[in-house]
Structures are given as structure tokens and as C-alpha cells.
Scaffold this active site. Structure first.
Site, PDB file in Angstrom:
ATOM      1  N   TYR A  77      -4.797  57.669 125.664  1.00 24.77           N
ATOM      2  CA  TYR A  77      -4.949  57.010 124.519  1.00 24.77           C
ATOM      3  C   TYR A  77      -4.196  57.341 123.364  1.00 24.77           C
ATOM      4  O   TYR A  77      -3.651  56.458 122.617  1.00 24.77           O
ATOM      5  CB  TYR A  77      -6.399  57.255 123.726  1.00 24.77           C
ATOM      6  CG  TYR A  77      -7.000  56.803 122.635  1.00 24.77           C
ATOM      7  CD1 TYR A  77      -7.125  55.470 122.504  1.00 24.77           C
ATOM      8  CD2 TYR A  77      -7.327  57.716 121.549  1.00 24.77           C
ATOM      9  CE1 TYR A  77      -7.498  54.952 121.221  1.00 24.77           C
ATOM     10  CE2 TYR A  77      -7.738  57.289 120.387  1.00 24.77           C
ATOM     11  CZ  TYR A  77      -7.941  55.982 120.110  1.00 24.77           C
ATOM     12  OH  TYR A  77      -8.441  55.467 118.982  1.00 24.77           O
TER      13      TYR A  77
HETATM   14  N1  LIG Z   1     -13.775  55.782 117.779  1.00 28.50           N
HETATM   15  C1  LIG Z   1     -13.052  56.403 116.842  1.00 28.50           C
HETATM   16  O1  LIG Z   1     -13.754  57.456 116.468  1.00 28.50           O
HETATM   17  C2  LIG Z   1     -11.724  55.673 116.494  1.00 28.50           C
HETATM   18  C3  LIG Z   1     -11.150  56.408 115.669  1.00 28.50           C
HETATM   19  C4  LIG Z   1      -9.760  56.110 115.256  1.00 28.50           C
HETATM   20  C5  LIG Z   1      -9.484  54.762 115.521  1.00 28.50           C
HETATM   21  N2  LIG Z   1     -10.063  54.125 116.477  1.00 28.50           N
HETATM   22  C6  LIG Z   1      -9.671  52.542 116.820  1.00 28.50           C
HETATM   23  O2  LIG Z   1     -10.310  51.644 116.026  1.00 28.50           O
HETATM   24  C7  LIG Z   1     -10.170  50.420 116.424  1.00 28.50           C
HETATM   25  C8  LIG Z   1     -11.320  49.340 116.600  1.00 28.50           C
HETATM   26  O3  LIG Z   1     -12.355  50.648 116.477  1.00 28.50           O
HETATM   27  P1  LIG Z   1     -13.803  49.960 116.866  1.00 28.50           P
HETATM   28  O4  LIG Z   1     -14.976  50.802 117.181  1.00 28.50           O
HETATM   29  O5  LIG Z   1     -14.181  48.528 116.109  1.00 28.50           O
HETATM   30  O6  LIG Z   1     -13.727  49.165 118.414  1.00 28.50           O
HETATM   31  P2  LIG Z   1     -14.549  48.463 119.381  1.00 28.50           P
HETATM   32  O7  LIG Z   1     -15.999  48.132 118.794  1.00 28.50           O
HETATM   33  O8  LIG Z   1     -14.622  49.174 120.608  1.00 28.50           O
HETATM   34  O9  LIG Z   1     -13.816  46.893 119.546  1.00 28.50           O
HETATM   35  C9  LIG Z   1     -12.771  46.684 120.454  1.00 28.50           C
HETATM   36  C10 LIG Z   1     -12.804  45.557 120.588  1.00 28.50           C
HETATM   37  O10 LIG Z   1     -11.684  45.205 121.471  1.00 28.50           O
HETATM   38  C11 LIG Z   1     -11.749  44.194 122.558  1.00 28.50           C
HETATM   39  N3  LIG Z   1     -11.076  44.076 123.515  1.00 28.50           N
HETATM   40  C12 LIG Z   1     -11.049  44.840 124.851  1.00 28.50           C
HETATM   41  N4  LIG Z   1     -10.092  44.443 125.645  1.00 28.50           N
HETATM   42  C13 LIG Z   1      -9.763  43.345 125.238  1.00 28.50           C
HETATM   43  C14 LIG Z   1      -8.853  42.186 125.686  1.00 28.50           C
HETATM   44  N5  LIG Z   1      -8.464  42.476 127.109  1.00 28.50           N
HETATM   45  N6  LIG Z   1      -8.828  41.093 125.085  1.00 28.50           N
HETATM   46  C15 LIG Z   1      -9.340  40.869 123.910  1.00 28.50           C
HETATM   47  N7  LIG Z   1     -10.300  41.817 123.261  1.00 28.50           N
HETATM   48  C16 LIG Z   1     -10.313  42.780 123.971  1.00 28.50           C
HETATM   49  C17 LIG Z   1     -13.424  44.593 122.863  1.00 28.50           C
HETATM   50  O11 LIG Z   1     -13.886  43.259 123.626  1.00 28.50           O
HETATM   51  P3  LIG Z   1     -14.978  43.773 124.732  1.00 28.50           P
HETATM   52  O12 LIG Z   1     -16.386  43.834 124.169  1.00 28.50           O
HETATM   53  O13 LIG Z   1     -14.836  42.370 125.374  1.00 28.50           O
HETATM   54  O14 LIG Z   1     -14.408  44.853 125.665  1.00 28.50           O
HETATM   55  C18 LIG Z   1     -13.855  44.901 121.623  1.00 28.50           C
HETATM   56  O15 LIG Z   1     -14.619  43.772 121.078  1.00 28.50           O
HETATM   57  C19 LIG Z   1      -9.718  50.675 118.158  1.00 28.50           C
HETATM   58  O16 LIG Z   1      -8.300  50.263 118.295  1.00 28.50           O
HETATM   59  C20 LIG Z   1      -9.954  52.234 118.271  1.00 28.50           C
HETATM   60  O17 LIG Z   1      -9.148  52.732 119.227  1.00 28.50           O
HETATM   61  C21 LIG Z   1     -11.296  54.592 116.764  1.00 28.50           C
END
Ligand SMILES: NC(=O)c1ccc[n+]([C@@H]2O[C@H](COP(=O)([O-])OP(=O)(O)OC[C@H]3O[C@@H](n4cnc5c(N)ncnc54)[C@H](OP(=O)(O)O)[C@@H]3O)[C@@H](O)[C@H]2O)c1
Length: 218
Positions: free
Chosen positions: A131
Site C-alpha cells: 500500500y
Molecule cells: N483508511 C485510512 O485510515 C486512510 C488513511 C489515509 C488515506 N487513506 C486513503 O484515502 C482514500 C479514500 O478513503 P475512503 O475511506 O474514502 O475510501 P473507500 O471508502 O474505501 O473508497 C474507495 C473507493 O474506491 C473505489 N474503487 C476501488 N477500485 C475501483 C476501481 N477499479 N474502479 C473504480 N472505483 C474503484 C471503491 O469502489 P468499490 O466499493 O466498488 O470497491 C470505493 O468506492 C483511499 O485512497 C485510502 O487509501 C485511507
């Protein structure tokens, strides 16, 4: 402003789309699952089906036609393995940036993560290492492009309500958490401040109102 949000059904994306609609901007959420369209439309955004692990840059460039800005908010998400960290967190981000260049859409805000920008710690879990490697590569790809990019590296995301108070600065910011709702507000504000281009910013909860923090960057 017409803003295309990659990963349009993500948690931050849905919050961002609602904020954009509320202030009179047109958001377009790119989703891979057609069943997610109703949730995206409910925010006031348009929904367009586009699997970012399958689409070509030319096809995405067509979808970006007429947009003023692109936000990369997709992610492979928890439960995914190392291959999808590469295909989504790196590959889909690079696809969107390449498509933005082709379509002539200069403004591009990418959600990365704190921890990106340096190699994963030795002994780190294999998926976590993949990641961080993917996010670091996506950042490097974006910096190499002729775009008005801004990279936002949030700390640990929570689903707490927005506080409107953040810490946003060039790295290093001490590790911390931040509600997704505050991340969405920061991105909406960044889109309005082109002076934040070519900056990599780390984001946690803090003391500064969002608008003042974003103005302070430019
Ligand atoms: N978790 C943490 O603590 C953390 C910390 C810092 C940064 N981040 C980053 O912040 C960002 C957003 O976070 P979040 O919680 O809002 O993310 P999330 O709810 O997991 O949303 C990610 C979205 O990406 C979509 N996606 C995945 N594969 C795809 C594809 N092939 N084509 C189109 N869409 C696709 C998913 O769709 P599906 O539902 O269809 O899979 C989902 O709707 C991410 O990049 C994450 O890595 C996370």
C-alpha cells in the site's frame, strides 16, 4: 465547477460530492459497481460507471471532457491484497492523471496517505508495504506530470462528524487521525485555491479552520 471524482462511492467521495453539490458545483462520481449509482445521485452528483482497473486512458479522457478538476479518491480498501494496492492505489491514480493530461484538465487533487513518500519500514506487513509503495509511486507519477496537482496525505481516517478544525502543512506533520468529513471539506476548499498546486500536504485534526488553513498554504 465540474469535478470528476474517481472512486465516487468511497466514503470521502460521497461526503465531497455532497459538499460540492451544496455549494452549486457539479460533481461526477466514477464508480465500478452500477448498484452504487443511486447513492452517488442522492448526494446531488452524477454517477458514471467506469472500472479504473479496466478502462483505457483514452476512454477516461472522454469522460473528463468538460471537467474543471479531477479528484482521485479511489482506493483498493481494507481487505484487499497487495496486487490491488498496485492496480488501484497506484495504477488507477496514474490512469486518472494520464487521462487528465490528455483531456487538458489541469487541476488534480490526489488523496494519498501519511506514510507515503518513504520506503515502508522494514518488517512491515506485506500488504501495508504494498500500500505504501503504491501510494508513493502514485505521488511520484503525479509530480512528473504537467498538471496543477495537489497531493493530500491524511492521517488515520475516522467516521466522526466534521469538526472543521484541522492541521494541514507540508510534511512532516505529527501522526494523528482526521474525520473523513474534514478531509472532504479540505479537498473542496483546495479546488478553489489554485495557489496550492505543486504542494504535498499532510492532514490531521487540529486547531485551524479549514478555509484559513487552506488559504495559509498558498
Ligand atoms: N483508511 C485510512 O485510515 C486512510 C488513511 C489515509 C488515506 N487513506 C486513503 O484515502 C482514500 C479514500 O478513503 P475512503 O475511506 O474514502 O475510501 P473507500 O471508502 O474505501 O473508497 C474507495 C473507493 O474506491 C473505489 N474503487 C476501488 N477500485 C475501483 C476501481 N477499479 N474502479 C473504480 N472505483 C474503484 C471503491 O469502489 P468499490 O466499493 O466498488 O470497491 C470505493 O468506492 C483511499 O485512497 C485510502 O487509501 C485511507
Amino acid at each position: 465547477m465540474r469535478v470528476v471524482v474517481a472512486g465516487g462511492h468511497g466514503k470521502i467521495a460521497l461526503l465531497l460530492e455532497r459538499l460540492l453539490a451544496e455549494r452549486g458545483d457539479q460533481a461526477v462520481g466514477l464508480i465500478r459497481n452500477p448498484a452504487h449509482a443511486a447513492d452517488v445521485r442522492e448526494t446531488g452528483a452524477e454517477a458514471v460507471v467506469c472500472d479504473l482497473e479496466a478502462a483505457s486512458a483514452d476512454a477516461v479522457a472522454v469522460l473528463l471532457s468538460g471537467a474543471d478538476a479531477v479528484v482521485f479518491a479511489a482506493g483498493a480498501g481494507p481487505g484487499s491484497g497487495a496486487p490491488r494496492k498496485d492496480s488501484v492505489d497506484r495504477g488507477a491514480a496514474a490512469l486518472m492523471a494520464g487521462a487528465a493530461e490528455r483531456a487538458g484538465i489541469r487541476r488534480f487533487v490526489q488523496i494519498s496517505t501519511m506514510g507515503a513518500g518513504r520506503p515502508p519500514q522494514s518488517g512491515a506487513d506485506e500488504v501495508w508495504a504494498a500500500y505504501i509503495t503504491a501510494k508513493t509511486a502514485a505521488e511520484a507519477d503525479l509530480r512528473s506530470r504537467d498538471l496543477d496537482w495537489t497531493i493530500v496525505r491524511p492521517g488515520g481516517l475516522t467516521d466522526a462528524p466534521a469538526t472543521g478544525r484541522i492541521r494541514l502543512a507540508a510534511p512532516p506533520v505529527p501522526r494523528g487521525t482526521v474525520p473523513r468529513a474534514d478531509v472532504a471539506a479540505v479537498i473542496a476548499a483546495l479546488l478553489d485555491v489554485p495557489g496550492t498546486r505543486h504542494k504535498t500536504l499532510e492532514l490531521t485534526s487540529g486547531d485551524s479552520p479549514v478555509a484559513a488553513a487552506v488559504r495559509g498554504i498558498s
